[in-house]
Scaffold this motif. Structure first.
Motif: not given
Length: 312
Positions: A144-149, A225-242, A266-269
């Motif tokens: 939600e906070k990320s730029p719309k593409e 908390k420090e490795v998996t989740l940040p990587k997961l968020i980046d992966r989801f926003i940059s790849i999976d969502a698109k 996730l789909a609703s988001s």
């Protein structure tokens, strides 16, 4: 350039296969659904000869307005040597392993308008990753906070690397010290958990083992908390969502039917963030086997699907 809705089945399948989606997506068609000569779980599989046949194109349905959505497509290994296992195409939601509940999907959609629908998971190529509720909430918050593409193409995912935060696919010499520490802690944690469960069956106290297990759990939690989740968020926003948006635009369904609350969130988001004109509905996950409050879980799941079909 924008993505245009594809109405021809063969054109749709060609786009899927040219871009690697046949390995992560599927159609909810089960040609062996009533084949009594096969064990129930084996009936979920899609044989290659069926995929290559006219029956496959007759059965799949890209015009009913429905798309089914799961959570994560796991990288699986199997020791199944059954001769019928002759394809890795479109096997998402057609798993034949002992723990599979994929035939529950068939029972929910057989002889309904939903049979043959396109389906895919919202996260793809995961390696032994459990996604808990707090992670789902955090992903939605960060999306939600990320730029719309604007997504104007179907992403090529044939060469997409598996999401592997624990570095299971790396050679030993390439693993980071933190990943090695995590896997060591997990090994000890799993071993102690097995012993605890065995003592529980025997009615023996296991508090000492639970205390011994706590430090390993802390190592795993800190890594996630420090490795998996940040990587997961980046992966989801940059790849999976698109990836997901591109497929929705290609299919242009009127309703996404999500298995379970996590895929629904996730789909609703994604729909909200990318301003997509599609409804999102939720049904019980196909692995859910019921509770004392539901007399017939198979009929309950089937009615959920039928009610959504009637609604749209």
């Amino acid at each position: 350039m924008s993505i245009q809705k594809v109405t021809d089945k063969k054109d749709f399948v060609k786009i899927l296969e040219d871009n690697g989606y046949d390995k992560v997506a599927t159609f909810l068609t089960y040609p062996n659904g009533e084949n009594d000569s096969l064990k129930p779980k084996k009936r979920a599989f899609l044989p290659q000869e069926y995929i290559d046949s006219d029956d496959f194109f007759s059965d799949i349905n890209i015009s009913n307005g429905f798309m089914f959505v799961g959570l994560n497509s796991a990288e699986r290994t199997s020791d199944d040597e059954d001769e019928m296992i002759n394809s890795d195409k479109y096997q998402t939601m057609h798993d034949v392993s002992k723990k599979s509940h994929d035939m529950s999907i068939y029972q929910s959609i057989q002889n309904t308008e939903a049979y043959g629908s396109f389906a895919m998971d919202i996260m793809n190529k995961f390696v032994q990753t459990t996604v808990n509720d707090s992670w789902i909430n955090k992903i939605c918050e960060e999306l939600e906070k990320s730029p719309k593409e604007y997504v104007d193409n179907v992403m090529q995912i044939s060469t997409l690397s598996p999401f592997d935060p624990y570095e299971l696919f790396r050679f030993a010499n390439d693993k980071t010290d933190r990943a090695k520490e995590y896997m060591s802690a997990k090994s000890n944690f799993d071993e102690l958990t097995s012993k605890i469960n065995e003592l529980k069956k025997q009615g023996v106290d296991s508090e000492a083992l639970k205390d011994e297990r706590k430090p390993y759990a802390s190592v795993m939690k800190k890594y996630d908390k420090e490795v998996t989740l940040p990587k997961l968020i980046d992966r989801f926003i940059s790849i999976d969502a698109k990836v997901f948006v591109g497929i929705i635009k290609l299919l242009n369904p009127k309703c996404l039917i999500c298995f379970g609350d996590k895929s629904y969130k996730l789909a609703s988001s994604i729909v909200d963030h990318f301003d997509l004109n599609v409804a999102v509905e939720q049904v019980l996950h196909y692995s859910y086997t019921g509770s004392k409050d539901i007399e017939d879980i198979t009929e309950y799941k089937r009615n959920q699907v039928k009610n959504i079909i009637d609604k749209y």
